[in-house]
Design an enzyme around this catalytic site. Structure first.
Site, PDB file in Angstrom:
ATOM      1  N   PHE A  83      17.372   6.616 -13.069  1.00 50.71           N
ATOM      2  CA  PHE A  83      16.026   7.052 -12.747  1.00 50.71           C
ATOM      3  C   PHE A  83      15.461   7.972 -13.834  1.00 50.71           C
ATOM      4  O   PHE A  83      14.302   8.268 -13.841  1.00 50.71           O
ATOM      5  CB  PHE A  83      16.009   7.838 -11.430  1.00 50.71           C
ATOM      6  CG  PHE A  83      16.238   6.998 -10.208  1.00 50.71           C
ATOM      7  CD1 PHE A  83      16.305   5.623 -10.279  1.00 50.71           C
ATOM      8  CD2 PHE A  83      16.384   7.595  -8.977  1.00 50.71           C
ATOM      9  CE1 PHE A  83      16.513   4.859  -9.142  1.00 50.71           C
ATOM     10  CE2 PHE A  83      16.592   6.840  -7.832  1.00 50.71           C
ATOM     11  CZ  PHE A  83      16.655   5.466  -7.926  1.00 50.71           C
TER      12      PHE A  83
ATOM     13  N   PRO B 155      21.348  12.791  -4.913  1.00 49.78           N
ATOM     14  CA  PRO B 155      22.030  11.566  -5.354  1.00 49.78           C
ATOM     15  C   PRO B 155      21.880  11.389  -6.853  1.00 49.78           C
ATOM     16  O   PRO B 155      20.753  11.336  -7.350  1.00 49.78           O
ATOM     17  CB  PRO B 155      21.290  10.456  -4.590  1.00 49.78           C
ATOM     18  CG  PRO B 155      20.669  11.129  -3.428  1.00 49.78           C
ATOM     19  CD  PRO B 155      20.350  12.526  -3.869  1.00 49.78           C
ATOM     20  N   PRO B 156      22.970  11.353  -7.625  1.00 47.68           N
ATOM     21  CA  PRO B 156      22.871  11.269  -9.090  1.00 47.68           C
ATOM     22  C   PRO B 156      22.383   9.892  -9.515  1.00 47.68           C
ATOM     23  O   PRO B 156      23.094   8.913  -9.384  1.00 47.68           O
ATOM     24  CB  PRO B 156      24.304  11.530  -9.569  1.00 47.68           C
ATOM     25  CG  PRO B 156      25.153  11.107  -8.420  1.00 47.68           C
ATOM     26  CD  PRO B 156      24.366  11.363  -7.169  1.00 47.68           C
ATOM     27  N   CYS B 157      21.161   9.826  -9.989  1.00 50.44           N
ATOM     28  CA  CYS B 157      20.564   8.537 -10.375  1.00 50.44           C
ATOM     29  C   CYS B 157      20.213   8.573 -11.852  1.00 50.44           C
ATOM     30  O   CYS B 157      19.065   8.802 -12.234  1.00 50.44           O
ATOM     31  CB  CYS B 157      19.333   8.261  -9.538  1.00 50.44           C
ATOM     32  SG  CYS B 157      19.691   8.166  -7.774  1.00 50.44           S
ATOM     33  N   GLN B 158      21.196   8.381 -12.714  1.00 54.31           N
ATOM     34  CA  GLN B 158      20.972   8.412 -14.156  1.00 54.31           C
ATOM     35  C   GLN B 158      19.927   7.388 -14.554  1.00 54.31           C
ATOM     36  O   GLN B 158      19.126   7.608 -15.448  1.00 54.31           O
ATOM     37  CB  GLN B 158      22.284   8.143 -14.897  1.00 54.31           C
ATOM     38  CG  GLN B 158      22.163   8.237 -16.409  1.00 54.31           C
ATOM     39  CD  GLN B 158      23.484   7.948 -17.087  1.00 54.31           C
ATOM     40  OE1 GLN B 158      24.533   8.063 -16.488  1.00 54.31           O
ATOM     41  NE2 GLN B 158      23.429   7.566 -18.346  1.00 54.31           N
TER      42      GLN B 158
END
EC number: 2.1.1.37
Length: 738
Positions: A210, A205-208
């Site tokens: 984070f 899941p792309p969590c910029q």
């Protein structure tokens, strides 16, 4: 000076004439068959193209133009200045054969059970397909993976998957191009799977928000994607799942995000065990009659876990309506009639229930607002606080907090305080996950009941996980130091996996030189479609022996081999790491978009994605200074003296004898170890451990606001999970899966 033209040969018995390419140069003539045929009346000699009314005009004309470009490239742009007639004919014939073979592939081909035992996997947030590649490369004890489905929101991700897995490898793998947060995502996913069981789910899941380096935004549309990923896990209930993320997730908000992820994983339950828990909670009412209402609420909340999303939404509405009915029955005992109709506090409670009952609609509205907020780039401006405050007020927990404060402000008579407290407690149960529900249940247990509850808890938790695992891709044969966090969920009936063993030791790691040396034949603003010989002795006069010493025969996983019967990393990249599973695979090809694929406008080359940037003289001088100094900071003084200073935050000078830093999405961040230039897509793909046969489709790069909606080749590469690291994960799962 060479000239190029197409002509028709004699017609065959069916009336079709072969098309040939004729090259004239220095009074010499070379003829190459294109292996395409047309009827003579469908070929325009003037334009040397197939007339538009012909069935395959678009496809054939594109192919002829592409073949002419490759011929011109050989004569005008090749590093080699002299070719024999045979060499030219052989090279062009290679392009022709690749085109021919690429059109003979059978698109739908299932795994053959006789080849071994197949386990199925699904790749979410697939991007380029790093997880997919690694899983297809893995094979252990005659077990391998069958690729059912990939998902991403971007068209170019879908195009890249379609070309690689359907057209090239011939799999019948599906692709769901949809945002995982959309309400009908799960229904569409299940529809695509068509009843097939899923053994493993992988995805990042792309969590910029984070990321340690990225901005931390409130209500970023990427911020809660891991929760939606886990919703898929709850429905599919695979034997294993792997969730990849940036290392920053471990320290975000002092580790609270990591703990939240682990809690949510522990809250995925075995729905077959829910009746046992429900019965146990119900039995507690015998000893806690005054808390019967709260225990009933806990049962209802627990039982929601066994329902599909649509059914769960109905149950949630019914849950709030039941509490609302209890409040309506209580309110005449708390305030008089007039106050109940006009008081702000009572209105807050009553309207709060309305908001919670309509939670599904408000959540959809929140998604739309967040999407539009992101699209309009609202951040660090005078608009952001207004949007954030509004979205905060739509959160169920915030609504419950306001209801609780309204009850407190009412100053309820002592006689009715417990009833009011029960309403608030019931609302708080509404937003609890299963893990928190279990903690709440413990408060109603004596010691003996707590022991019984613990056994139920052990049975009801579907997945085992102790802690996330930090993996550095260079430990798995990838020539790159890229640290990522892996959450590996193991279903309770499967062997537990806590880490992925390294495939290479520190001193055995693959170097940048091993990965890139054989591609070092390209100059500024060039595109090359064929491999060229690289003479290390000439390129590295004086240190050639040292550079050659960096090249080592290795296994697929990167382990150096003592016998010289292995392949170097570069050779593995050229021949491929799919381990012979796809012997009938078609030749790789490139298309610029879906329309080009539909029209068969394919570029069949021997080497793809190897194009360098067009950098002006000042940029080349700047990169040359930094390269010679070996470090951007060390070069600052000299750059200032030469008037070549840059506002760019950083340049990474690649060191040939070690591993590269983390490959990102902007090629200008890196300077080639031997030339003052940025890296090509193919070179960055090599640093990620993608095979050369994996072609990145669509645009090469993009900029500005287009980065929000487009996924060009460089972004596909930079965001990917390194295939060799994914392979190591897949191998460990295959060794343990039952």
């Amino acid at each position: 000076m060479a000239t190029f033209n197409f002509y028709l040969d004699k017609t065959d018995k069916k009336g079709f004439a072969p098309i040939h390419l004729r090259i004239n140069c220095n009074a010499e003539q070379i003829k190459v068959s294109t292996k395409e045929k047309v009827k003579p009346e469908e070929f325009d000699k003037e334009t040397q193209s197939v007339i538009s009314s012909s069935d395959r005009a678009v496809e054939i004309n594109y192919y002829l133009g592409y073949l002419r470009d490759r011929a011109e490239e050989l004569f005008n742009n090749s590093l080699k200045t002299r070719y024999t007639d045979k060499e030219i004919k052989d090279k062009l014939t290679d392009f022709v054969n690749a085109h021919k073979e690429g059109h003979d592939v059978n698109i739908v081909r299932k795994s053959d059970p006789s080849n071994g035992e197949a386990f199925t996997f699904v790749d979410l947030f697939a991007g380029a397909g790093g997880f997919s590649e690694g899983f297809l490369q893995a094979e252990s004890d005659n077990k391998y993976f069958d690729f059912l489905l990939a998902n991403d929101i971007n068209d170019n991700s879908e195009l890249t998957h379609l070309v690689r897995y359907n057209y090239q490898l011939g799999l019948d793998t599906g692709f769901l191009c949809q945002d995982i947060t959309e309400p009908d995502f799960l229904d569409n996913l299940l529809g695509k799977l068509d009843g097939q069981s899923v053994d493993v789910v992988c995805g990042g899941p792309p969590c910029q928000s984070f990321s340690l380096a990225g901005k931390r935004k409130k209500f970023d549309k990427k911020d809660n994607l891991f929760a939606h990923y886990l919703e898929v896990i709850k429905v599919l209930q695979p034997k294993y799942f792997v969730m990849e993320n940036v290392k920053g997730i471990l320290t975000k908000e002092r580790g609270k995000i990591k703990e939240l992820v682990l809690t949510e994983i522990n809250s995925i339950v075995d729905i077959n065990e829910i009746p046992k828990l429900s019965n146990f909670v119900g039995s507690l009412k015998k000893d806690s009659l005054e808390d019967a209402f709260i225990l009933d609420c806990l049962v209802k909340r627990i039982e929601m876990e066994q329902f599909t999303e649509a059914k769960a939404e109905i149950e949630k509405e019914d849950y709030i309506r039941a509490i609302d009915a209890r409040f309506k029955k209580l309110i005449p005992n708390v305030v008089d009639y007039k106050t109940s109709k006009t008081d702000v506090r009572v209105g807050t409670i009553r309207h709060g229930f309305n908001l919670l009952i309509r939670n599904k609609e408000w959540e959809k509205l929140k998604r739309d607002i967040i999407r539009e907020k992101d699209y309009c780039n609202i951040d660090n401006d005078d608009f952001v606080d207004t949007f954030t405050e509004f979205l905060v007020h739509l959160d169920a927990q915030e609504i419950i907090d306001k209801i609780e404060k309204a009850f407190q402000d009412l100053k309820v008579d002592k006689k009715f305080k417990k009833q009011c407290g029960d309403i608030i407690h019931a609302l708080k149960i509404y937003v609890l996950n299963i893990d928190d529900c279990l903690t709440t249940i413990k408060k109603f247990c004596n010691k003996k009941q707590e022991q019984e509850l613990q056994k139920i808890i052990d049975d009801i938790r579907l997945y085992k996980i102790e802690a996330p695992f930090v993996a550095n891709s260079s430990n798995y044969g990838v020539p790159q130091n890229r640290e990522r966090v892996l959450f590996i969920g193991c279903r309770k009936d499967q062997q537990f996996i806590s880490e992925i063993p390294a495939t290479v030791k520190e001193e055995e790691k693959v170097s940048v030189f091993e990965a890139l040396y054989d591609l070092d034949f390209i100059g500024n603003n060039e595109e090359v479609h064929d491999y060229q010989p690289v003479d290390i002795t000439k390129q590295y006069n004086g240190v050639a022996k040292k550079m050659k010493g960096l090249l080592r025969p290795r296994s697929i996983a990167g382990k150096p081999l003592t016998k010289r019967n292995g392949k170097t990393f570069a050779e593995w990249s050229k021949t491929g790491r799919l381990n012979g599973r796809f012997v009938n695979a078609a030749k790789p090809f490139y298309v610029k978009n879906t329309e080009a694929l539909d029209n068969n406008q394919r570029d069949h080359a021997l080497l793809h994605n190897h194009k360098s940037s067009n950098q002006n003289d000042n940029v080349i001088k700047r990169l040359d200074i930094i390269l010679k100094e070996g470090d951007y900071k060390k070069a600052q003084e000299k750059l200032n003296q030469c008037g070549l200073a840059s506002n760019k935050r950083n340049y990474n000078v690649l060191k040939p004898e070690s591993q590269s830093p983390t490959v990102m999405t902007i090629p200008d961040d890196y300077i080639h170890y031997n030339s003052p230039r940025a890296l090509t897509v193919r070179e960055m793909a090599r640093l990620q451990s993608f095979d050369d046969s994996f072609v990145f489709q669509g645009k090469r790069s993009t900029g500005g606001n287009n980065r929000k909606s487009e996924l060009p080749q460089y972004t596909l590469v930079g965001n990917a999970v390194p295939p060799l690291m994914a392979r190591a994960v897949a191998m460990e799962i295959l060794k343990n899966i039952k």
